[in-house]
Design a protein around this motif. Structure first.
Motif, PDB file in Angstrom:
ATOM      1  N   GLY A  17       0.818  -1.210   0.000  1.00  0.00           N
ATOM      2  CA  GLY A  17       0.000   0.000   0.000  1.00  0.00           C
ATOM      3  C   GLY A  17       0.849   1.255   0.000  1.00  0.00           C
ATOM      4  O   GLY A  17       2.071   1.219   0.138  1.00  0.00           O
ATOM      5  N   ILE A  18       0.164   2.372  -0.136  1.00  0.00           N
ATOM      6  CA  ILE A  18       0.869   3.647  -0.088  1.00  0.00           C
ATOM      7  C   ILE A  18       1.081   4.042   1.366  1.00  0.00           C
ATOM      8  O   ILE A  18       0.373   3.594   2.263  1.00  0.00           O
ATOM      9  N   LEU A  19       2.043   4.888   1.586  1.00  0.00           N
ATOM     10  CA  LEU A  19       2.378   5.362   2.919  1.00  0.00           C
ATOM     11  C   LEU A  19       2.048   6.847   3.047  1.00  0.00           C
ATOM     12  O   LEU A  19       1.932   7.557   2.036  1.00  0.00           O
ATOM     13  N   TYR A  20       1.948   7.301   4.279  1.00  0.00           N
ATOM     14  CA  TYR A  20       1.741   8.729   4.537  1.00  0.00           C
ATOM     15  C   TYR A  20       2.832   9.540   3.855  1.00  0.00           C
ATOM     16  O   TYR A  20       2.563  10.586   3.255  1.00  0.00           O
ATOM     17  N   SER A  21       4.058   9.070   3.900  1.00  0.00           N
ATOM     18  CA  SER A  21       5.180   9.796   3.291  1.00  0.00           C
ATOM     19  C   SER A  21       5.007   9.941   1.778  1.00  0.00           C
ATOM     20  O   SER A  21       5.443  10.944   1.202  1.00  0.00           O
ATOM     21  N   ASP A  22       4.365   8.975   1.123  1.00  0.00           N
ATOM     22  CA  ASP A  22       4.090   9.079  -0.310  1.00  0.00           C
ATOM     23  C   ASP A  22       3.128  10.229  -0.592  1.00  0.00           C
ATOM     24  O   ASP A  22       3.313  10.996  -1.539  1.00  0.00           O
ATOM     25  N   VAL A  23       2.104  10.335   0.244  1.00  0.00           N
ATOM     26  CA  VAL A  23       1.113  11.398   0.085  1.00  0.00           C
ATOM     27  C   VAL A  23       1.749  12.753   0.363  1.00  0.00           C
ATOM     28  O   VAL A  23       1.526  13.726  -0.377  1.00  0.00           O
ATOM     29  N   VAL A  24       2.566  12.833   1.400  1.00  0.00           N
ATOM     30  CA  VAL A  24       3.250  14.085   1.735  1.00  0.00           C
ATOM     31  C   VAL A  24       4.138  14.535   0.583  1.00  0.00           C
ATOM     32  O   VAL A  24       4.138  15.705   0.200  1.00  0.00           O
ATOM     33  N   ARG A  25       4.881  13.604   0.024  1.00  0.00           N
ATOM     34  CA  ARG A  25       5.782  13.928  -1.089  1.00  0.00           C
ATOM     35  C   ARG A  25       4.994  14.470  -2.277  1.00  0.00           C
ATOM     36  O   ARG A  25       5.331  15.508  -2.843  1.00  0.00           O
ATOM     37  N   ALA A  26       3.911  13.805  -2.632  1.00  0.00           N
ATOM     38  CA  ALA A  26       3.102  14.225  -3.766  1.00  0.00           C
ATOM     39  C   ALA A  26       2.431  15.571  -3.490  1.00  0.00           C
ATOM     40  O   ALA A  26       2.423  16.455  -4.358  1.00  0.00           O
ATOM     41  N   ALA A  27       1.891  15.757  -2.293  1.00  0.00           N
ATOM     42  CA  ALA A  27       1.216  17.013  -1.946  1.00  0.00           C
ATOM     43  C   ALA A  27       2.204  18.175  -1.955  1.00  0.00           C
ATOM     44  O   ALA A  27       1.884  19.271  -2.447  1.00  0.00           O
ATOM     45  N   THR A  28       3.392  17.946  -1.441  1.00  0.00           N
ATOM     46  CA  THR A  28       4.418  18.985  -1.414  1.00  0.00           C
ATOM     47  C   THR A  28       4.836  19.375  -2.823  1.00  0.00           C
ATOM     48  O   THR A  28       5.012  20.559  -3.129  1.00  0.00           O
ATOM     49  N   GLU A  29       4.977  18.396  -3.702  1.00  0.00           N
ATOM     50  CA  GLU A  29       5.324  18.673  -5.095  1.00  0.00           C
ATOM     51  C   GLU A  29       4.219  19.475  -5.774  1.00  0.00           C
ATOM     52  O   GLU A  29       4.503  20.428  -6.512  1.00  0.00           O
ATOM     53  N   LEU A  30       2.971  19.096  -5.535  1.00  0.00           N
ATOM     54  CA  LEU A  30       1.853  19.835  -6.121  1.00  0.00           C
ATOM     55  C   LEU A  30       1.845  21.273  -5.629  1.00  0.00           C
ATOM     56  O   LEU A  30       1.666  22.208  -6.425  1.00  0.00           O
ATOM     57  N   LEU A  31       2.034  21.465  -4.349  1.00  0.00           N
ATOM     58  CA  LEU A  31       2.037  22.794  -3.764  1.00  0.00           C
ATOM     59  C   LEU A  31       3.164  23.635  -4.356  1.00  0.00           C
ATOM     60  O   LEU A  31       2.966  24.805  -4.689  1.00  0.00           O
ATOM     61  N   ALA A  32       4.334  23.041  -4.515  1.00  0.00           N
ATOM     62  CA  ALA A  32       5.495  23.750  -5.052  1.00  0.00           C
ATOM     63  C   ALA A  32       5.292  24.181  -6.501  1.00  0.00           C
ATOM     64  O   ALA A  32       5.854  25.194  -6.937  1.00  0.00           O
ATOM     65  N   THR A  33       4.482  23.428  -7.235  1.00  0.00           N
ATOM     66  CA  THR A  33       4.244  23.773  -8.636  1.00  0.00           C
ATOM     67  C   THR A  33       2.988  24.610  -8.833  1.00  0.00           C
ATOM     68  O   THR A  33       2.599  24.897  -9.953  1.00  0.00           O
TER      69      THR A  33
END
Length: 69
Positions: A5-21
């Motif tokens: 499954g996915i981890l919290y850290s995967d979601v954090v990484r993706a959300a942070t990338e989205l926010l940065a862009t």
């Protein structure tokens, strides 16, 4: 064989990338950023947790600003 499954850290990484862009951080956008993996019912609570932590950090930063800022 079951997939991991996915981890919290995967979601954090993706959300942070989205926010940065400058993209909107939504469950669908996070899922897409992770390569269309993970169920929405798994991503949603992780994303909620991340958003709450972001709000908490913003409050801490605001509280530590000197008066007059």
């Amino acid at each position: 064989m079951a997939r991991a499954g996915i981890l919290y850290s995967d979601v954090v990484r993706a959300a942070t990338e989205l926010l940065a862009t400058g993209k909107t951080v939504t469950v669908d956008n996070v899922r897409k950023a992770m390569g269309d993996t993970g169920s929405k019912s798994t991503i949603a609570p992780y994303l909620k947790q991340w958003k709450e932590s972001q709000e908490g950090e913003a409050r801490l930063q605001q509280a530590s600003l000197p008066e007059g800022c």
